[in-house]
Design an enzyme around this catalytic site. Sequence first.
Site, short mmCIF file in Angstrom:
data_model
loop_
_atom_site.label_atom_id
_atom_site.label_comp_id
_atom_site.label_asym_id
_atom_site.label_seq_id
_atom_site.Cartn_x
_atom_site.Cartn_y
_atom_site.Cartn_z
N GLU A 438 0.85 -1.24 0.31
CA GLU A 438 0.00 0.07 -0.01
C GLU A 438 0.96 1.32 0.12
O GLU A 438 2.05 1.20 0.56
CB GLU A 438 -0.86 -0.14 1.12
CG GLU A 438 -2.11 -1.28 1.31
CD GLU A 438 -3.04 -1.22 2.44
OE1 GLU A 438 -3.86 -1.88 2.33
OE2 GLU A 438 -2.43 -0.34 3.55
N SER A 462 -3.79 2.26 0.92
CA SER A 462 -4.68 1.90 2.28
C SER A 462 -6.22 2.39 2.19
O SER A 462 -6.45 3.34 1.42
CB SER A 462 -4.13 2.53 3.25
OG SER A 462 -4.73 2.86 4.38
#
Length: 536
Positions: A438, A462
């Site tokens: 992420e 995220s």
Amino acid sequence: MFPSEKLKKGVETMPHRALLRASGLTEEDFKKPFIGVANSFNDIIPGHIHLNKLTKEIKKGIKDAGGVPLEWGVPGVCDGIAMYVEMRLSLPSRDHIADNIEIMALSHSLDGWVGVTNCDKITPGMLMAAGRLNLPAIILTGGPMKAGVSGGKKMDVISDFEAVGQVRAGKISEEEAKKIECASCPGAGSCAGLFTANSMACMTETLGMSLTNCATTLAVDDEKLKQAYETGRRAVELAKENIRPRDIITKSAFYNAVLVDMAIGGSTNTALHLPAIAKEAGISLPLSLFDDLARKTPNICHIRPSGPYFMEDLDRAGGIPAVLNRLKQYLKDSQTVNNRNIKEIAESAEVLDDEIIRPLDNPFYKEGGIAVLKGNIAEASVIKQTAVEQDMMEFSGPARVFNSEENVLNAVKNKYIKDGDVVVINFMGPAGAPGMPEMLTPTAAISGAGIKAALLTDGRFSGGTRGACVGHIEPEAYKGGAIGAIQDGDIIEIDIPNRKLNVKLSDKDIKKRLKNIKIPERKMTPFLKKYRKEQK
């Protein structure tokens, strides 16, 4: 017949029973269903530090319902802790968790099992195992964290990530950032906003695999202990009634999950996990459904990072049942582990706050959370459009190309990235990184620094990412995707309303550049080497 019957009867399995007696089982236990408890407790993840307490209640529930609880440990990665430092193992851990449960459940002839989970990849890994094994199963998600408070202002872990950019831009001091660090995460629970962990908890409840209200009940709420006990009881009932995951997670259930996802504005990672769970259950869940339902479904919740509210606010407003109530006319028939149809749950629910869960005719946005963009850069990509400011919905600017997060942070620090730029982080996909990490650290740093820039990556974001951030670009650079051909100064065009993502280059120029691509070298563990090989 229970799978464990083969162990419990016959001369051939006397040695097996002898070993189980050594583990504490009695003669009476061999007359009861064996219920596994896959407990992902550890001392590292805040969302999991309380799971032993919940597991004790689950085991009580199993015993009281006439079952034998058999517990084992499941690993878990905290994305927030691993991010930027070493996050490439996080997504591979999802498949590892599904394998872990397959190994334990089948090797020990379990009649059913409970997944005790909470965060990022652990919940989808357990749901994948449920669909794959099709043994009676139920999931308990451990609940969200309370929001932190400092100076009268509510905050969460994303406040810390954005503080990094604020410090680097000279907007706040390190001392001020330290106060945020110490106040933002007050205790047990999955991070307080609608990030990946809580998005997947909401998906679990909507799919019908956890008890009603499980997704939003706070980790520190006594109600969570009651849910744990009832989850244990229900696990035994599911085994006795032979109700299996594929009876619950049907095509209609996935439709309902995507519908709710669009309405609440969940993490873009749902577009990664829900199709993987569906595949294990023998169901095809195309990315196009996310976009189709986003166009039809209003966004009625504005939870962090999209808006100012937290999971505790969603819970107070009625939780997922209240969201289902808003959407009841669009829901498809689907059973749940509660032994109630999802439509029954929706009908009996009540919305307790019209601002937290708005009516369909007064949404925060006309469209749902996720948009799927296509063009000469991507055959498919995703963006959380409800977390994008209106003036960034259509955006064009010069590319600033990087192949590591660290290089982006240095560029922010050295003021190389300017307003109007499009930051491109390539070779971050499943094979390229490998592991598809992420990109919250660079996106939060850019946001915290107050830079108005977009970001593209073949990695992912995220659930806490906000802004014009396009991820999951396919094909990835490592596999010859056009994102690998982009160079500094190329003009990128992002058009979210029309679902377009393009670079101002001809097909001929892109093909020519791709012939000369130099793949960056990455340090890899044996596990990551294996994962890259599987992705090719």
